[in-house]
Enzyme design. Structure first.
Site, PDB file in Angstrom:
ATOM      1  N   HIS A 158      85.749  23.245  12.479  1.00 18.65           N
ATOM      2  CA  HIS A 158      84.801  24.356  12.521  1.00 18.65           C
ATOM      3  C   HIS A 158      84.707  24.997  11.145  1.00 18.65           C
ATOM      4  O   HIS A 158      85.717  25.282  10.508  1.00 18.65           O
ATOM      5  CB  HIS A 158      85.265  25.398  13.537  1.00 18.65           C
ATOM      6  N   LYS A 177      81.129  33.542   7.761  1.00 22.43           N
ATOM      7  CA  LYS A 177      81.088  32.250   7.058  1.00 22.43           C
ATOM      8  C   LYS A 177      79.657  31.756   6.893  1.00 22.43           C
ATOM      9  O   LYS A 177      79.282  31.263   5.816  1.00 22.43           O
ATOM     10  CB  LYS A 177      81.934  31.221   7.842  1.00 22.43           C
ATOM     11  N   ASP A 192      78.883  25.221  11.286  1.00 19.56           N
ATOM     12  CA  ASP A 192      79.568  25.355  12.575  1.00 19.56           C
ATOM     13  C   ASP A 192      80.491  24.176  12.870  1.00 19.56           C
ATOM     14  O   ASP A 192      81.699  24.343  12.966  1.00 19.56           O
ATOM     15  CB  ASP A 192      78.567  25.546  13.715  1.00 19.56           C
ATOM     16  N   GLU A 252      73.196  28.909  11.490  1.00 14.65           N
ATOM     17  CA  GLU A 252      73.083  30.037  12.418  1.00 14.65           C
ATOM     18  C   GLU A 252      73.568  31.315  11.743  1.00 14.65           C
ATOM     19  O   GLU A 252      74.701  31.371  11.252  1.00 14.65           O
ATOM     20  CB  GLU A 252      73.892  29.794  13.686  1.00 14.65           C
TER      21      GLU A 252
END
EC number: 2.7.11.-
Length: 316
Positions: A146, A167, A185, A210
């Site tokens: 991740h 992040k 992600d 995202e």
């Protein structure tokens, strides 16, 4: 994660345009796969293909002009025996290269033994290079981590950290500063050699980032093709932590570079505390530049230690 098996049919279709080969015989064995024993014993996927030989069984065998001549330039009985001996190697497939005409006995044997036989005008060396590169990637050890994987100053950098530290927002700021996105992600990592880890983006998440409060952003559509990368070699992990975590678990000035094990390969690691008011993007760029210096053999900390020792000697 266990590597996926690959069939002769999948291999043929994947390289149909590159190698422009023809399926000559053994089409009934389109689902024939690389033997599990060969995959487990091979040091890498590249070991699963090579010139015709009687040393390494269970490998894809490539026949160039010399190998075809070896099968044909003998008595009829010797030729038949040499071709029949190939069966004992149990190859998942055979490829006749160098624009050679597959010997009739070899074609008949492949039909009887249900061994796929391909023919191509490409050189044997080129066929081996293409198949080795493909199989190395296909059978590479892999895992998923991740984080946000980026190309920063030509270095593959994986940004990880505690949840809620921003992040993805950091990744977006780095993109606006001219760096490239590989994956957000979820990052698929492959050990492509004994010392190299390659990171790629899962197909489902290609070009997407995202950002909380905004949603999914198509980075390629917004910033252009130069803002995304298909893959990068992982060279540095930047781990974001809260100040309390840094004080509790890490040294303020580590005497030795930090490393993190990824699929058995030691990857350099930098830990950056996230505090309000700090420009994290600039700190990440500085960490990358410092890593580049270290890779060139320049260690700023050790140089400081030497200066300190010299100053102490002068004082004495």
């Amino acid at each position: 994660m266990k590597p996926r098996a690959v069939s002769a049919d999948a291999l043929f279709e994947h390289h149909r345009e590159t190698l422009k080969w023809q399926w000559v015989a053994g089409q009934t064995a389109s689902e024939r796969r690389f033997d599990d024993k060969a995959v487990s014993e091979a040091r890498s996927g590249a070991d699963l293909v090579g010139y015709l030989n009687h040393i390494h069984p269970y490998r894809a065998q490539v026949l160039g002009a010399r190998e075809v001549a070896y099968l044909q330039n003998a008595t009829e009985e010797d030729c038949r025996r040499r071709v029949a001996r190939i069966v004992t190697l149990e190859p998942p497939l055979l490829v006749v290269a160098d624009d050679q005409l597959p010997p009739a006995e070899l074609v008949a044997m492949c039909e009887r033994a249900h061994i796929p036989l391909f023919a191509t005008a490409a050189s044997a060396a080129f066929v081996i290079d293409v198949l080795r590169a493909y199989l190395s990637r296909h059978f590479a050890e892999r895992t998923t981590l991740h984080g946000v994987f980026m190309d920063i100053l030509g270095l593959g950098v994986l940004i990880t950290g505690e949840s809620g530290l921003g992040k993805s927002e950091l990744g977006l700021e780095l993109i606006t500063r001219g760096h490239g996105l590989v994956a957000d992600d979820a990052v698929d990592l492959y050990r492509v050699s004994q010392t190299a880890i390659e990171g790629r983006c899962p197909e489902l998440l290609q070009n997407l980032l995202e950002v909380r409060g905004i949603g999914l952003l198509d980075i390629k559509a917004i910033f252009g093709e130069t803002a995304v990368r298909r893959k990068m070699r992982l060279r540095l992990i930047v781990h974001l932590v809260r100040q309390a975590t840094l004080d509790r678990e890490y040294e303020r000035l580590p005497s030795e570079p930090l490393f993190q094990d990824v699929l058995g390969v030691a990857i350099r690691k930098a830990v950056i505390p996230v505090v309000a008011g700090r420009n994290i993007a600039v700190l990440v760029e500085a960490a990358v530049r410092n890593t580049i210096l270290q890779l060139r053999g320049i260690d700023t900390y050790q140089e400081f230690v030497q200066r300190q020792r010299a100053a102490m000697l002068r004082d004495d």
